[in-house]
Design a protein around this motif. Structure first.
Motif, short mmCIF file in Angstrom:
data_model
loop_
_atom_site.label_atom_id
_atom_site.label_comp_id
_atom_site.label_asym_id
_atom_site.label_seq_id
_atom_site.Cartn_x
_atom_site.Cartn_y
_atom_site.Cartn_z
N GLY A 20 0.96 -1.38 -0.04
CA GLY A 20 0.07 -0.03 -0.10
C GLY A 20 0.99 1.48 -0.05
O GLY A 20 0.78 2.01 -0.92
N GLY A 46 -7.42 8.37 -7.17
CA GLY A 46 -8.07 7.08 -6.81
C GLY A 46 -7.34 6.00 -5.91
O GLY A 46 -7.80 5.45 -4.88
N GLY A 47 -6.17 6.05 -5.93
CA GLY A 47 -5.24 5.06 -5.13
C GLY A 47 -4.86 5.54 -3.71
O GLY A 47 -5.14 4.68 -2.58
N LEU A 50 -7.77 5.04 -1.15
CA LEU A 50 -7.82 3.75 -0.75
C LEU A 50 -6.82 3.11 0.24
O LEU A 50 -7.17 2.40 1.05
CB LEU A 50 -7.92 2.66 -1.97
N ALA A 53 -7.62 4.66 3.54
CA ALA A 53 -8.63 3.76 4.28
C ALA A 53 -8.17 2.56 4.80
O ALA A 53 -8.45 2.00 5.82
CB ALA A 53 -9.86 3.56 3.26
N ALA A 54 -7.27 1.78 4.11
CA ALA A 54 -6.69 0.56 4.52
C ALA A 54 -5.69 0.73 5.77
O ALA A 54 -5.89 -0.16 6.61
CB ALA A 54 -6.08 -0.20 3.27
N ARG A 77 -10.95 -6.36 5.26
CA ARG A 77 -11.27 -5.14 4.57
C ARG A 77 -10.19 -4.42 4.20
O ARG A 77 -9.90 -3.84 3.14
CB ARG A 77 -12.24 -4.32 5.21
N SER A 78 -9.22 -4.21 5.09
CA SER A 78 -7.96 -3.66 4.94
C SER A 78 -6.82 -4.17 3.79
O SER A 78 -6.60 -3.27 3.02
CB SER A 78 -7.11 -3.43 6.27
N LEU A 81 -8.83 -3.47 0.58
CA LEU A 81 -8.39 -2.31 -0.12
C LEU A 81 -7.04 -1.80 -0.67
O LEU A 81 -6.87 -1.38 -1.70
CB LEU A 81 -8.84 -1.10 1.13
N GLY A 84 -7.01 -3.50 -3.93
CA GLY A 84 -7.50 -2.57 -4.94
C GLY A 84 -6.88 -1.63 -5.18
O GLY A 84 -6.56 -1.17 -6.48
N ALA A 85 -6.07 -0.87 -4.21
CA ALA A 85 -5.21 0.23 -4.59
C ALA A 85 -4.21 -0.13 -5.52
O ALA A 85 -3.58 0.37 -6.39
CB ALA A 85 -4.64 0.81 -3.24
#
Length: 101
Positions: A20, A46-47, A50, A53-54, A77-78, A81, A84-85
């Motif tokens: 991340g 966008g990244g 994310l 939030a992670a 969830r972390s 995310l 996704g990032a």
């Protein structure tokens, strides 16, 4: 009784750092060094949220001592995310570079 989410806490923390924060910093350095095509800056828009939030969810899951199931959901969830990032930033970086060369 053993703590069943202790390894998940380690893995979530490592995932946030290595998958991340590090890719976000690398992509930011690429964009600020003006060594990249213009649309790569949009990937950061966008990244980075994310990744932030992670980080928040990982910290909430690591320090949440009350309910182990809620902590595990937060850690899962972390990591989702972070994945996704990664797809957004690193995959988008690859696709933009492939299209411009």
């Amino acid at each position: 009784m053993t703590n069943s989410i202790a390894p998940l806490r380690w893995y979530a923390g490592l995932a946030v750092v290595f998958f991340g924060i590090v890719p976000a910093v690398m992509l930011t350095l690429l964009v600020t060094g003006s060594d990249s095509p213009f649309p790569m800056g949009y990937l950061l828009i966008g990244g980075i949220p994310l990744v932030l939030a992670a980080i928040v969810l990982a910290l909430r899951g690591m320090t949440g001592g009350g309910e182990p199931e809620l902590a595990a959901q937060s850690l899962n969830r972390s990591m989702a995310l972070v994945a996704g990032a990664d797809v957004l930033m690193l995959g988008g970086n690859f696709l933009i570079r492939m299209a411009t060369t």
